[in-house]
Design a protein around this motif. Structure first.
Motif, PDB file in Angstrom:
ATOM      1  N   ALA A   9      -5.379 -10.880  13.534  1.00 30.30           N
ATOM      2  CA  ALA A   9      -5.697  -9.488  13.213  1.00 30.30           C
ATOM      3  C   ALA A   9      -7.065  -9.121  13.791  1.00 30.30           C
ATOM      4  O   ALA A   9      -7.880 -10.001  14.067  1.00 30.30           O
ATOM      5  N   ARG A  10      -7.288  -7.838  13.932  1.00 29.00           N
ATOM      6  CA  ARG A  10      -8.495  -7.332  14.618  1.00 29.00           C
ATOM      7  C   ARG A  10      -9.795  -8.070  14.304  1.00 29.00           C
ATOM      8  O   ARG A  10     -10.460  -8.525  15.233  1.00 29.00           O
ATOM      9  N   PRO A  11     -10.159  -8.193  13.020  1.00 29.47           N
ATOM     10  CA  PRO A  11     -11.475  -8.818  12.771  1.00 29.47           C
ATOM     11  C   PRO A  11     -11.539 -10.272  13.234  1.00 29.47           C
ATOM     12  O   PRO A  11     -12.622 -10.796  13.507  1.00 29.47           O
ATOM     13  N   HIS A  39      -1.184  -8.525  14.200  1.00 29.16           N
ATOM     14  CA  HIS A  39      -1.451  -7.242  14.857  1.00 29.16           C
ATOM     15  C   HIS A  39      -0.906  -7.326  16.274  1.00 29.16           C
ATOM     16  O   HIS A  39      -1.104  -8.330  16.965  1.00 29.16           O
ATOM     17  N   HIS A  68       3.976  -9.350   2.606  1.00 29.09           N
ATOM     18  CA  HIS A  68       2.970 -10.416   2.673  1.00 29.09           C
ATOM     19  C   HIS A  68       3.612 -11.801   2.677  1.00 29.09           C
ATOM     20  O   HIS A  68       3.242 -12.670   3.458  1.00 29.09           O
ATOM     21  N   MET A  71       5.587 -12.439   5.943  1.00 29.17           N
ATOM     22  CA  MET A  71       4.672 -12.642   7.074  1.00 29.17           C
ATOM     23  C   MET A  71       4.014 -14.026   6.987  1.00 29.17           C
ATOM     24  O   MET A  71       3.966 -14.788   7.962  1.00 29.17           O
ATOM     25  N   ASP A  96      -9.920 -13.409   6.162  1.00 33.00           N
ATOM     26  CA  ASP A  96      -9.173 -13.226   4.912  1.00 33.00           C
ATOM     27  C   ASP A  96      -7.756 -12.703   5.089  1.00 33.00           C
ATOM     28  O   ASP A  96      -7.188 -12.124   4.170  1.00 33.00           O
ATOM     29  N   ASN A  98      -3.514 -12.659   6.098  1.00 35.11           N
ATOM     30  CA  ASN A  98      -2.351 -13.523   5.856  1.00 35.11           C
ATOM     31  C   ASN A  98      -2.310 -14.655   6.882  1.00 35.11           C
ATOM     32  O   ASN A  98      -1.919 -15.789   6.563  1.00 35.11           O
ATOM     33  N   GLU A 130      -6.312  -9.737   0.358  1.00 34.00           N
ATOM     34  CA  GLU A 130      -7.383 -10.437   1.080  1.00 34.00           C
ATOM     35  C   GLU A 130      -8.104 -11.435   0.176  1.00 34.00           C
ATOM     36  O   GLU A 130      -8.541 -12.493   0.620  1.00 34.00           O
ATOM     37  N   ASN A 133      -5.960 -14.497  -0.243  1.00 33.99           N
ATOM     38  CA  ASN A 133      -6.030 -15.295   0.993  1.00 33.99           C
ATOM     39  C   ASN A 133      -7.328 -16.105   1.070  1.00 33.99           C
ATOM     40  O   ASN A 133      -7.336 -17.265   1.458  1.00 33.99           O
ATOM     41  N   HIS A 203      -8.088   1.834   5.469  1.00 34.33           N
ATOM     42  CA  HIS A 203      -6.804   1.166   5.718  1.00 34.33           C
ATOM     43  C   HIS A 203      -6.328   0.245   4.592  1.00 34.33           C
ATOM     44  O   HIS A 203      -5.203  -0.246   4.628  1.00 34.33           O
ATOM     45  N   HIS A 235      -5.974   3.624  11.372  1.00 33.48           N
ATOM     46  CA  HIS A 235      -5.149   2.409  11.344  1.00 33.48           C
ATOM     47  C   HIS A 235      -3.678   2.837  11.254  1.00 33.48           C
ATOM     48  O   HIS A 235      -3.363   3.811  10.559  1.00 33.48           O
ATOM     49  N   PRO A 236      -2.754   2.120  11.921  1.00 32.17           N
ATOM     50  CA  PRO A 236      -1.341   2.544  11.884  1.00 32.17           C
ATOM     51  C   PRO A 236      -0.777   2.657  10.478  1.00 32.17           C
ATOM     52  O   PRO A 236       0.065   3.525  10.210  1.00 32.17           O
ATOM     53  N   ARG A 237      -1.239   1.807   9.546  1.00 31.88           N
ATOM     54  CA  ARG A 237      -0.713   1.896   8.180  1.00 31.88           C
ATOM     55  C   ARG A 237      -1.063   3.256   7.560  1.00 31.88           C
ATOM     56  O   ARG A 237      -0.226   3.923   6.952  1.00 31.88           O
TER      57      ARG A 237
HETATM   58  C1  UD1 Z   1      -5.093  -6.887   7.850  1.00 33.29           C
HETATM   59  C2  UD1 Z   1      -5.768  -7.866   6.912  1.00 33.29           C
HETATM   60  C3  UD1 Z   1      -7.138  -7.360   6.521  1.00 33.29           C
HETATM   61  C4  UD1 Z   1      -7.954  -6.918   7.715  1.00 33.29           C
HETATM   62  C5  UD1 Z   1      -7.150  -5.958   8.560  1.00 33.29           C
HETATM   63  C6  UD1 Z   1      -7.881  -5.514   9.793  1.00 33.29           C
HETATM   64  C7  UD1 Z   1      -4.103  -9.017   5.478  1.00 33.29           C
HETATM   65  C8  UD1 Z   1      -3.542  -9.125   4.123  1.00 33.29           C
HETATM   66  N1  UD1 Z   1      -5.009  -8.031   5.673  1.00 33.29           N
HETATM   67  O1  UD1 Z   1      -4.845  -5.700   7.123  1.00 33.29           O
HETATM   68  O2  UD1 Z   1      -7.825  -8.408   5.875  1.00 33.29           O
HETATM   69  O3  UD1 Z   1      -9.134  -6.279   7.260  1.00 33.29           O
HETATM   70  O4  UD1 Z   1      -5.940  -6.613   8.939  1.00 33.29           O
HETATM   71  O5  UD1 Z   1      -7.239  -4.414  10.409  1.00 33.29           O
HETATM   72  O6  UD1 Z   1      -3.790  -9.812   6.321  1.00 33.29           O
HETATM   73  N2  UD1 Z   1       0.651  -2.136  11.883  1.00 33.29           N
HETATM   74  C9  UD1 Z   1       1.082  -1.594  13.084  1.00 33.29           C
HETATM   75  N3  UD1 Z   1       0.685  -2.195  14.240  1.00 33.29           N
HETATM   76  C10 UD1 Z   1      -0.121  -3.286  14.281  1.00 33.29           C
HETATM   77  C11 UD1 Z   1      -0.531  -3.850  13.067  1.00 33.29           C
HETATM   78  C12 UD1 Z   1      -0.152  -3.254  11.866  1.00 33.29           C
HETATM   79  O7  UD1 Z   1       1.780  -0.606  13.108  1.00 33.29           O
HETATM   80  O8  UD1 Z   1      -0.452  -3.776  15.386  1.00 33.29           O
HETATM   81  C13 UD1 Z   1       1.040  -1.484  10.626  1.00 33.29           C
HETATM   82  C14 UD1 Z   1       2.331  -1.999  10.052  1.00 33.29           C
HETATM   83  O9  UD1 Z   1       2.978  -0.937   9.422  1.00 33.29           O
HETATM   84  C15 UD1 Z   1       1.836  -2.985   9.000  1.00 33.29           C
HETATM   85  C16 UD1 Z   1       0.580  -2.302   8.483  1.00 33.29           C
HETATM   86  O10 UD1 Z   1       0.019  -1.689   9.648  1.00 33.29           O
HETATM   87  O11 UD1 Z   1       2.765  -3.213   7.997  1.00 33.29           O
HETATM   88  C17 UD1 Z   1      -0.411  -3.229   7.855  1.00 33.29           C
HETATM   89  O12 UD1 Z   1      -0.743  -4.301   8.753  1.00 33.29           O
HETATM   90  P1  UD1 Z   1      -1.143  -5.739   8.168  1.00 33.29           P
HETATM   91  O13 UD1 Z   1      -1.472  -6.638   9.287  1.00 33.29           O
HETATM   92  O14 UD1 Z   1      -0.127  -6.175   7.186  1.00 33.29           O
HETATM   93  O15 UD1 Z   1      -2.423  -5.438   7.299  1.00 33.29           O
HETATM   94  P2  UD1 Z   1      -3.772  -4.684   7.648  1.00 33.29           P
HETATM   95  O16 UD1 Z   1      -3.889  -3.508   6.731  1.00 33.29           O
HETATM   96  O17 UD1 Z   1      -3.917  -4.434   9.104  1.00 33.29           O
END
Ligand code: UD1
Length: 352
Positions: A9-11, A39, A68, A71, A96, A98, A130, A133, A203, A235-237
């Motif tokens: 993931a990004r961070p 991501h 969660h 994944m 932190d 998944n 988080e 985790n 997000h 953020h996409p979410r």
């Molecule tokens: C995750 C981390 C969080 C971190 C964050 C950084 C967990 C529990 N959380 O949260 O600690 O601060 O990354 O951004 O692991 N999605 C897309 N495209 C992507 C990625 C995600 O569309 O490339 C959408 C999807 O609908 C996905 C939602 O974003 O279900 C959430 O993504 P997810 O990786 O589950 O959690 P983050 O909120 O990004």
């Protein structure tokens, strides 16, 4: 020494970039890089590899988004195969997510030592993904690199003392390493003037997944945006939830843009007036830029910044009233997260 780093993931791309640069100075360390695929959008993943010059991962597990548990389970299944094949001496996980917890569990089950970079951070609510985790990862890791003194104390309270090192924050290392490359041209692209806008990111599930909370945050940001420009890389979410709840019409003054890469984000933050965020990374990056942040969370693991009065914790419906406090003078709290040599210290200890 064979080292297997897991990111997703990004961070984590940001943290890996700092460690990777240090590892390159030690030819005796062979690093295998695995991307879980948590991501996957271009501007959530690839762009970080491009601007931070991280090499292309040796493996991409391609797990994508899911609940969660699904994944985490998928990452464990795929990551175990890689670990069994590569037989590393050590596994490194970051932060932190998944991905972090899945990697740590695989290492622990296979009895391969796990090093956790950014260990010991704790925050409420205890049931946030988080936090779960972090706690699990810290309890199964052999080497725990704490970014702050508070993180060392937190671990001690949980009975974890062996293998704990106060290293400082690798995100600060990267900030210093990249200083000359921050992208300030983005201000021109968005027609922004230094000090005359705010950067916001939202997000976290507790802010996005309850419609009333998200509505309240948008309302507060809209009120602020009547007085000062509010730039919101989304953020996409959050984007999905706004669509799902039919909240598009609540947004008129906030300027929503696509997520931006690391160099552009830091460029934006360092020239902003202040930041409103629920991101763990961004609340510290604002501090590195000597900018203050309103942290829209019930609690934060980066508590030093709150105690110093630099950052302000805010309820969703109190963002505006907290924003009004930002003008007051607060002394900049120096050196809370080390001296920018965390990755050097970490790699030195890994070698030992
Ligand atoms: C995750 C981390 C969080 C971190 C964050 C950084 C967990 C529990 N959380 O949260 O600690 O601060 O990354 O951004 O692991 N999605 C897309 N495209 C992507 C990625 C995600 O569309 O490339 C959408 C999807 O609908 C996905 C939602 O974003 O279900 C959430 O993504 P997810 O990786 O589950 O959690 P983050 O909120 O990004």
């Amino acid at each position: 020494m064979r080292l297997l780093s897991l990111v997703g993931a990004r961070p984590q791309f940001i943290k890996e970039a700092a460690i990777y640069r240090e590892i390159k100075n030690h030819p005796e360390i062979e690093e295998i890089l695995v991307h879980s695929g948590q991501h996957y959008d271009f501007n959530m993943s690839d762009v970080f590899f491009q601007v931070l010059d991280i090499r292309i991962p040796d493996y991409n597990l391609g797990v994508g988004s899911a609940s969660h548990s699904v994944m985490t389970a998928k990452i464990m299944i795929e990551f175990e195969k890689v670990v069994l094949k590569e037989k590393p001496d050590l596994i490194i996980v970051y932060g932190d997510t998944n991905t972090t917890m899945a990697g740590a569990l695989v290492g622990a089950k296979l009895k391969i030592p796990v090093a956790h970079v950014e260990a010991g951070i704790r925050q409420k609510p205890k049931d946030m993904p988080e936090e779960i985790n972090r706690v699990v990862t810290d309890h199964v890791s052999k080497l725990l690199f704490a970014p702050s003194k508070l993180a060392v104390e937190n671990l001690k309270k949980e009975g974890i003392e062996n293998g704990v090192y106060f290293a400082g924050d690798v995100m600060y290392d990267l900030f210093l390493m990249m200083k000359e490359r921050f992208n300030y041209d983005i201000l021109k692209e968005l027609d922004l003037k230094e000090g005359e806008y705010i950067v916001t990111t939202i997000h976290r599930d507790f802010n996005t997944d309850d419609p009333e909370v998200l509505r309240s945050i948008i309302n507060q940001l809209e009120k602020i945006a009547k007085d000062i420009r509010v730039i919101f890389p989304i953020h996409p979410r959050t984007k999905n939830r706004i669509k799902e709840y039919g909240f598009e019409n609540l947004i008129s003054s906030i300027e929503v843009i696509e997520p931006v890469d690391y160099l552009s984000m830091i460029g934006l933050v360092c020239r902003s007036k202040f930041v409103i965020t629920d991101s763990g990374g961004l609340q510290k990056e604002a501090y590195f830029c000597k900018k203050r942040a309103i942290v829209v969370m019930p609690d934060t693991g980066w508590r030093e910044l709150i105690e110093a009065g630099w950052n302000i914790l805010s309820k969703p419906n109190e963002i505006l009233q907290n924003a009004l406090k930002i003008g007051s003078d607060v002394i900049y709290p120096e050196s809370l997260y080390g001296n920018g040599d965390a990755s050097r210290k970490i790699v030195h200890i890994l070698k030992k």
